[in-house]
Design a protein around this motif. Structure first.
Motif, PDB file in Angstrom:
ATOM      1  N   SER A 199       9.106  36.103  70.052  1.00  0.00           N
ATOM      2  CA  SER A 199       8.730  36.996  68.946  1.00  0.00           C
ATOM      3  C   SER A 199       8.922  36.317  67.599  1.00  0.00           C
ATOM      4  O   SER A 199       8.144  36.530  66.662  1.00  0.00           O
ATOM      5  N   ALA A 200       9.954  35.474  67.499  1.00  0.00           N
ATOM      6  CA  ALA A 200      10.211  34.757  66.249  1.00  0.00           C
ATOM      7  C   ALA A 200       9.063  33.809  65.930  1.00  0.00           C
ATOM      8  O   ALA A 200       8.619  33.724  64.769  1.00  0.00           O
ATOM      9  N   ILE A 201       8.563  33.102  66.936  1.00  0.00           N
ATOM     10  CA  ILE A 201       7.452  32.177  66.709  1.00  0.00           C
ATOM     11  C   ILE A 201       6.198  32.937  66.300  1.00  0.00           C
ATOM     12  O   ILE A 201       5.448  32.488  65.415  1.00  0.00           O
ATOM     13  N   LEU A 243      12.907  43.064  50.963  1.00  0.00           N
ATOM     14  CA  LEU A 243      12.542  41.667  50.791  1.00  0.00           C
ATOM     15  C   LEU A 243      13.582  40.925  49.961  1.00  0.00           C
ATOM     16  O   LEU A 243      14.023  39.830  50.326  1.00  0.00           O
ATOM     17  N   LEU A 244      14.008  41.528  48.846  1.00  0.00           N
ATOM     18  CA  LEU A 244      15.005  40.893  47.982  1.00  0.00           C
ATOM     19  C   LEU A 244      16.350  40.743  48.688  1.00  0.00           C
ATOM     20  O   LEU A 244      17.015  39.711  48.565  1.00  0.00           O
ATOM     21  N   MET A 245      16.753  41.767  49.432  1.00  0.00           N
ATOM     22  CA  MET A 245      18.026  41.706  50.152  1.00  0.00           C
ATOM     23  C   MET A 245      17.977  40.646  51.260  1.00  0.00           C
ATOM     24  O   MET A 245      18.942  39.890  51.454  1.00  0.00           O
ATOM     25  N   SER A 246      16.860  40.568  51.957  1.00  0.00           N
ATOM     26  CA  SER A 246      16.713  39.558  53.015  1.00  0.00           C
ATOM     27  C   SER A 246      16.762  38.153  52.426  1.00  0.00           C
ATOM     28  O   SER A 246      17.378  37.243  53.001  1.00  0.00           O
ATOM     29  N   GLU A 247      16.132  37.975  51.274  1.00  0.00           N
ATOM     30  CA  GLU A 247      16.157  36.674  50.611  1.00  0.00           C
ATOM     31  C   GLU A 247      17.580  36.318  50.170  1.00  0.00           C
ATOM     32  O   GLU A 247      18.018  35.173  50.329  1.00  0.00           O
ATOM     33  N   SER A 277      19.463  41.890  63.341  1.00  0.00           N
ATOM     34  CA  SER A 277      18.666  43.114  63.423  1.00  0.00           C
ATOM     35  C   SER A 277      17.585  43.084  62.349  1.00  0.00           C
ATOM     36  O   SER A 277      17.864  42.743  61.191  1.00  0.00           O
ATOM     37  N   ASP A 278      16.367  43.438  62.739  1.00  0.00           N
ATOM     38  CA  ASP A 278      15.271  43.424  61.765  1.00  0.00           C
ATOM     39  C   ASP A 278      15.044  44.796  61.129  1.00  0.00           C
ATOM     40  O   ASP A 278      13.992  45.053  60.540  1.00  0.00           O
ATOM     41  N   SER A 279      16.046  45.683  61.237  1.00  0.00           N
ATOM     42  CA  SER A 279      15.888  47.036  60.689  1.00  0.00           C
ATOM     43  C   SER A 279      15.663  47.017  59.179  1.00  0.00           C
ATOM     44  O   SER A 279      14.968  47.887  58.637  1.00  0.00           O
ATOM     45  N   TRP A 325       7.130  38.261  56.677  1.00  0.00           N
ATOM     46  CA  TRP A 325       6.990  37.737  58.037  1.00  0.00           C
ATOM     47  C   TRP A 325       7.931  36.558  58.269  1.00  0.00           C
ATOM     48  O   TRP A 325       8.468  36.388  59.379  1.00  0.00           O
ATOM     49  N   TYR A 326       8.160  35.749  57.231  1.00  0.00           N
ATOM     50  CA  TYR A 326       9.086  34.618  57.356  1.00  0.00           C
ATOM     51  C   TYR A 326      10.500  35.104  57.658  1.00  0.00           C
ATOM     52  O   TYR A 326      11.142  34.623  58.604  1.00  0.00           O
ATOM     53  N   TYR A 327      10.981  36.073  56.879  1.00  0.00           N
ATOM     54  CA  TYR A 327      12.346  36.569  57.105  1.00  0.00           C
ATOM     55  C   TYR A 327      12.446  37.349  58.414  1.00  0.00           C
ATOM     56  O   TYR A 327      13.490  37.328  59.077  1.00  0.00           O
ATOM     57  N   GLU A 328      11.373  38.017  58.803  1.00  0.00           N
ATOM     58  CA  GLU A 328      11.340  38.648  60.120  1.00  0.00           C
ATOM     59  C   GLU A 328      11.530  37.588  61.206  1.00  0.00           C
ATOM     60  O   GLU A 328      12.292  37.777  62.161  1.00  0.00           O
TER      61      GLU A 328
END
Length: 202
Positions: A71-73, A17-21, A32-34, A56-59
């Motif tokens: 899938s994004a929506i 989560l922190l890295m995605s942010e 990639s959502d890995s 879910w937002y960053y996904e």
């Protein structure tokens, strides 16, 4: 995060989560959502609505970057429901803006307008005036793309009356010039606006 925590499911989720942010705040788009899946899988089954909402937002952002729009929506809608339960107006503004962006990319202009309008309302509730201004510009562009030049011009006038930010005012000028070109009216004024504005509108 302590090093030993990275070997636990909770630690992996927190790191993801922190890295995605951090990637998002530094405008680094990944497709990639890995990475974020660790956070989605963990927080979706634990009682932490705020973290689940962000996951879910960053996904959703990652899926949008990869052009997996349906899938994004779905992912962004999961984030939206959690943000509503959290009464998080600012995050809702971000979510609606990204949903609108997807509809722009898929040429669903009516849904882009609807979601941009919802985003404006949410940012207004959150007192996030600069974010609100940029989404109002997005909304003006939606109307421009829909050839509704009256609505575009009306929004530009409202934006100019409320904000005194150079980037926003420059974008307003470019959009006004674009209207003049499309309507084939006062092309000299349009050329002057283009020449006097350092920013090009995309």
């Amino acid at each position: 995060i302590e090093a030993q925590e990275l070997f636990t499911d909770k630690g992996k989720a927190r790191y993801a989560l922190l890295m995605s942010e951090a990637l998002d705040k530094n405008y680094i788009d990944i497709e990639s959502d890995s990475l974020i899946r660790d956070a989605v899988d963990y927080y979706d089954t634990h009682n932490d609505r705020h973290s689940a909402m962000l996951a879910w937002y960053y996904e959703g952002l990652v899926l949008k970057n990869g052009q997996h729009y349906s899938s994004a929506i779905v992912a962004l809608d999961r984030a939206r429901k959690l943000a509503e339960r959290n009464e998080d107006s600012f995050q809702l503004g971000l979510i609606y803006r990204n949903i609108a962006s997807i509809h722009n990319r898929t040429n669903n202009n009516s849904e882009a307008i609807r979601n941009h309008s919802l985003s404006v309302h949410c940012f207004e509730q959150a007192n996030a005036s600069l974010y609100q201004a940029y989404v109002e510009l997005d909304l003006a562009v939606d109307h421009f793309n829909n050839k509704n030049y009256y609505a575009t011009d009306s929004l530009i006038r409202i934006i100019r009356s409320k904000y005194d930010h150079p980037s926003i005012l420059n974008r307003c000028s470019i959009l006004q010039a674009n209207i003049l070109v499309e309507k084939k009216e006062n092309l000299e004024e349009a050329l002057t606006l283009y020449r006097n504005t350092p920013l090009r509108f995309h």
